[in-house]
Design an enzyme around this catalytic site. Structure first.
Site, PDB file in Angstrom:
ATOM      1  N   CYS A  76      23.664  -6.357  -4.882  1.00 42.85           N
ATOM      2  CA  CYS A  76      22.709  -5.649  -5.731  1.00 42.85           C
ATOM      3  C   CYS A  76      23.450  -5.166  -6.971  1.00 42.85           C
ATOM      4  O   CYS A  76      24.439  -4.420  -6.864  1.00 42.85           O
ATOM      5  CB  CYS A  76      22.146  -4.460  -4.946  1.00 42.85           C
ATOM      6  SG  CYS A  76      21.076  -3.391  -5.906  1.00 42.85           S
ATOM      7  N   CYS A 187      19.930  -9.400 -11.604  1.00 38.55           N
ATOM      8  CA  CYS A 187      19.391  -8.745 -10.405  1.00 38.55           C
ATOM      9  C   CYS A 187      19.316  -9.816  -9.331  1.00 38.55           C
ATOM     10  O   CYS A 187      18.878 -10.944  -9.604  1.00 38.55           O
ATOM     11  CB  CYS A 187      18.000  -8.177 -10.702  1.00 38.55           C
ATOM     12  SG  CYS A 187      17.089  -7.614  -9.233  1.00 38.55           S
TER      13      CYS A 187
HETATM   14  N1  DGL Z   1      18.391  -6.498  -6.087  1.00 38.28           N
HETATM   15  C1  DGL Z   1      18.851  -5.378  -6.783  1.00 38.28           C
HETATM   16  C2  DGL Z   1      19.702  -5.702  -7.989  1.00 38.28           C
HETATM   17  O1  DGL Z   1      20.372  -6.695  -7.998  1.00 38.28           O
HETATM   18  C3  DGL Z   1      17.924  -4.209  -7.042  1.00 38.28           C
HETATM   19  C4  DGL Z   1      16.493  -4.440  -7.013  1.00 38.28           C
HETATM   20  C5  DGL Z   1      15.709  -3.147  -7.001  1.00 38.28           C
HETATM   21  O2  DGL Z   1      15.511  -2.623  -5.908  1.00 38.28           O
HETATM   22  O3  DGL Z   1      15.350  -2.678  -8.089  1.00 38.28           O
HETATM   23  O4  DGL Z   1      19.757  -4.943  -8.918  1.00 38.28           O
END
Ligand code: DGL
Length: 263
Positions: A76, A187
């Protein structure tokens, strides 16, 4: 899985981290793995820095008491931006984070117009600002667009397919108006909609996602370790309403997947 077995932890707010976990599994890196999705507080990209720090530190502390964590992958970008340094200061096992691939994008872009799609949290973070300051020179034109709404829509596919396209269209238009030839996916949820993204661009653009690079770092960190080959995955979700576990299970490409109670 038994609590003395060394495990690799893969952490995200939701489905996004499965893009990383599946890559790890495809590369035959040996687990076992625990996949933790804090979907109760999704989207992380819209939470405050303080909330994410407190929440992630608490989850890690509980997981660390319960498991022999060998390595953790922050699958993430938002968590990496806000908590990676604190986690590295607190634990001895390798903590592998991820950040938008600005450096590779600069290498690939021919016309120096680079698009970045990331969560608002990532974009607002100090870590992101320093990444830009470090690698981007005046000759580059960065078009940075927060992907507000996208994570929720991706989580709710296929029901949200139409909303997703309606949300993406104006963002893609902005990128196209600026003439980008490279788009950075900042993301881990976004690789799940790569088809939709490609279909909306009228020109061929290069898409950069750092999944491969992160898995390389994990592989290097584990080199000295000798695990028996194990591709088991235990999945923890913080909110199992609407059969969230089942949704995650369907996406993970492992032979053995078990649900375990959230810590
Ligand atoms: N998948 C996460 C990222 O790479 C965050 C997504 C979220 O919950 O906003 O930032």
């Amino acid at each position: 899985m038994d609590q003395d077995t060394p495990v690799i932890l893969v952490f995200d707010s939701g489905l996004g981290g499965t893009t990383i976990l599946n890559h790890i599994l495809a590369r035959k890196i040996s687990g076992p793995f625990i996949y933790v999705a804090d979907n109760k507080f999704l989207p992380y990209g819209q939470q405050t820095k303080e909330f994410i720090q407190e929440r992630v530190l608490e989850i890690f502390s509980k997981l660390n008491q319960k498991y022999a964590i060998k390595s953790a992958v922050l699958a993430c970008n938002t968590v990496t931006a806000y908590v990676a340094e604190q986690l590295r200061g607190s634990y001895n096992f390798p903590i592998i984070g991820m950040e938008p691939g600005i450096k590779p994008a600069i290498k690939v872009s021919k016309n120096k117009n680079i698009g970045i799609l990331a969560t608002e949290g990532t974009i607002k973070s100090l870590r992101f600002t320093s990444l830009v300051d470090q690698f981007v020179s005046k000759e580059h034109n960065l078009i940075i667009i927060p992907g507000n709404g996208l994570v929720e829509e991706i989580e709710n596919l296929p029901d949200s397919a139409e909303d997703l396209l309606n949300n993406l269209k104006p963002k893609i238009k902005q990128f196209e108006d600026a003439g980008i030839d490279v788009l950075v996916l900042g993301c881990t949820h976004y690789p799940l909609i790569i088809k939709q993204l490609k279909s909306l661009f009228s020109n061929n653009i290069e898409i950069i996602d750092t999944t491969e690079a992160v898995v390389n770092v994990l592989e290097n960190a584990l080199k000295a370790e000798c695990f028996p080959n194990n591709q088991e995955v235990d999945v923890m979700v913080s909110d199992n309403s609407n059969s969230y576990y089942e949704k995650i299970r369907k996406v993970i490409q492992a032979a053995s997947i078990k649900q375990i109670k959230f810590i």
